[in-house]
Scaffold this motif. Structure first.
Motif, PDB file in Angstrom:
ATOM      1  N   ILE A 192      63.939   6.356   1.117  1.00  0.00           N
ATOM      2  CA  ILE A 192      64.911   6.705   0.436  1.00  0.00           C
ATOM      3  C   ILE A 192      66.160   6.920   1.284  1.00  0.00           C
ATOM      4  O   ILE A 192      66.125   7.371   2.389  1.00  0.00           O
ATOM      5  CB  ILE A 192      64.808   8.168  -0.364  1.00  0.00           C
ATOM      6  CG1 ILE A 192      63.335   7.827  -1.250  1.00  0.00           C
ATOM      7  CG2 ILE A 192      65.864   8.758  -1.055  1.00  0.00           C
ATOM      8  CD1 ILE A 192      62.779   9.107  -1.473  1.00  0.00           C
ATOM      9  N   PRO A 193      67.311   6.226   1.012  1.00  0.00           N
ATOM     10  CA  PRO A 193      68.589   6.384   1.827  1.00  0.00           C
ATOM     11  C   PRO A 193      68.900   7.946   1.989  1.00  0.00           C
ATOM     12  O   PRO A 193      68.770   8.825   1.155  1.00  0.00           O
ATOM     13  CB  PRO A 193      69.575   5.645   0.605  1.00  0.00           C
ATOM     14  CG  PRO A 193      69.064   4.988  -0.273  1.00  0.00           C
ATOM     15  CD  PRO A 193      67.678   5.564  -0.368  1.00  0.00           C
ATOM     16  N   LYS A 194      69.422   8.241   3.142  1.00  0.00           N
ATOM     17  CA  LYS A 194      69.827   9.600   3.595  1.00  0.00           C
ATOM     18  C   LYS A 194      70.821  10.198   2.715  1.00  0.00           C
ATOM     19  O   LYS A 194      70.844  11.259   2.538  1.00  0.00           O
ATOM     20  CB  LYS A 194      70.004   9.520   5.225  1.00  0.00           C
ATOM     21  CG  LYS A 194      69.074   9.243   5.902  1.00  0.00           C
ATOM     22  CD  LYS A 194      69.282   9.624   7.436  1.00  0.00           C
ATOM     23  CE  LYS A 194      68.227   9.038   8.462  1.00  0.00           C
ATOM     24  NZ  LYS A 194      68.528   9.104   9.783  1.00  0.00           N
ATOM     25  N   ARG A 195      71.714   9.335   2.478  1.00  0.00           N
ATOM     26  CA  ARG A 195      72.780  10.116   1.533  1.00  0.00           C
ATOM     27  C   ARG A 195      72.071  10.375   0.141  1.00  0.00           C
ATOM     28  O   ARG A 195      72.634  11.409  -0.401  1.00  0.00           O
ATOM     29  CB  ARG A 195      73.888   9.211   1.440  1.00  0.00           C
ATOM     30  CG  ARG A 195      73.564   7.918   0.570  1.00  0.00           C
ATOM     31  CD  ARG A 195      74.672   6.759   0.380  1.00  0.00           C
ATOM     32  NE  ARG A 195      74.526   5.569   0.040  1.00  0.00           N
ATOM     33  CZ  ARG A 195      74.056   5.235  -1.063  1.00  0.00           C
ATOM     34  NH1 ARG A 195      73.853   6.128  -2.111  1.00  0.00           N
ATOM     35  NH2 ARG A 195      73.573   3.881  -1.386  1.00  0.00           N
ATOM     36  N   VAL A 196      71.361   9.727  -0.255  1.00  0.00           N
ATOM     37  CA  VAL A 196      70.686  10.225  -1.612  1.00  0.00           C
ATOM     38  C   VAL A 196      69.913  11.524  -1.280  1.00  0.00           C
ATOM     39  O   VAL A 196      69.718  12.312  -2.120  1.00  0.00           O
ATOM     40  CB  VAL A 196      69.654   9.145  -1.995  1.00  0.00           C
ATOM     41  CG1 VAL A 196      68.960   9.516  -3.513  1.00  0.00           C
ATOM     42  CG2 VAL A 196      70.577   7.968  -2.455  1.00  0.00           C
ATOM     43  N   ARG A 197      69.044  11.459  -0.209  1.00  0.00           N
ATOM     44  CA  ARG A 197      68.235  12.606   0.046  1.00  0.00           C
ATOM     45  C   ARG A 197      69.293  14.025   0.215  1.00  0.00           C
ATOM     46  O   ARG A 197      68.708  14.941  -0.412  1.00  0.00           O
ATOM     47  CB  ARG A 197      67.692  12.612   1.348  1.00  0.00           C
ATOM     48  CG  ARG A 197      66.362  11.455   1.484  1.00  0.00           C
ATOM     49  CD  ARG A 197      65.958  11.376   2.989  1.00  0.00           C
ATOM     50  NE  ARG A 197      64.754  10.563   2.923  1.00  0.00           N
ATOM     51  CZ  ARG A 197      63.638  10.938   2.921  1.00  0.00           C
ATOM     52  NH1 ARG A 197      63.278  12.162   2.574  1.00  0.00           N
ATOM     53  NH2 ARG A 197      62.534  10.275   2.858  1.00  0.00           N
TER      54      ARG A 197
END
Length: 162
Positions: free
Chosen positions: A17-22
């Motif tokens: 999962i992309p870090k910005r989404v996390r």
């Protein structure tokens, strides 16, 4: 004999999962399970429509879930489990701790714009932990005062307080 890595089910699709989404999902949901309302971690990101069944890594398909709910849900949807998503910031569920650690966005210093995604994630984690510890300290202090009041009343009944 060397171990062979199994081939991924969908080799062209990344599971991370992309870090910005996390960061966005944890900041949106705070430190509260969207399934049961639990405010005690550890918390995980959970796909509402499981990844293995075609769910994507978008913020609309991800929620914060406590470890117990995440393990129990497995690769099913909330509807299949008979669960409903709690609204963001809802009161904790029945039979669970009633304390909600509120997520309060704070104004960020100028240097924050230069932080890497991992550093931002760590900062958000530490800020949430600090807020939980503040709440625990307040509870401990209140309990200490209650004990002190009981002791003073006993002393008064025993006639030892002037």
């Amino acid at each position: 004999m060397p171990r062979r890595n199994p081939k991924p089910a969908c080799p062209s699709v990344s599971r991370s999962i992309p870090k910005r989404v996390r960061i966005y999902v944890f900041s949106r949901d705070g430190q509260q399970c969207r399934y049961c309302g639990c405010v005690n971690g550890p918390f995980h990101l959970d796909h509402v429509l499981p990844w293995i069944r075609g769910g994507d890594h978008s913020a609309d398909n991800l929620v914060v879930a406590c470890e117990r709910c995440n393990v129990e849900k497995k690769d099913r949807t909330p509807e299949e489990m008979g669960w409903q998503l709690r609204p963001v910031g809802a009161e904790p569920g029945p039979g669970r701790p009633k304390k909600v650690v509120e997520f309060k966005p704070r104004p960020r210093p100028r240097w924050f714009a230069f932080a890497k995604a991992a550093e931002i994630s760590r900062i958000l984690f530490l800020e949430a932990r600090i807020e939980r510890r503040k709440a625990l300290i307040a509870d401990d202090h209140a309990e200490r005062l209650r004990i002190q009041d009981r002791c003073v009343k006993r002393m008064e009944r025993a006639g030892r307080l002037n």
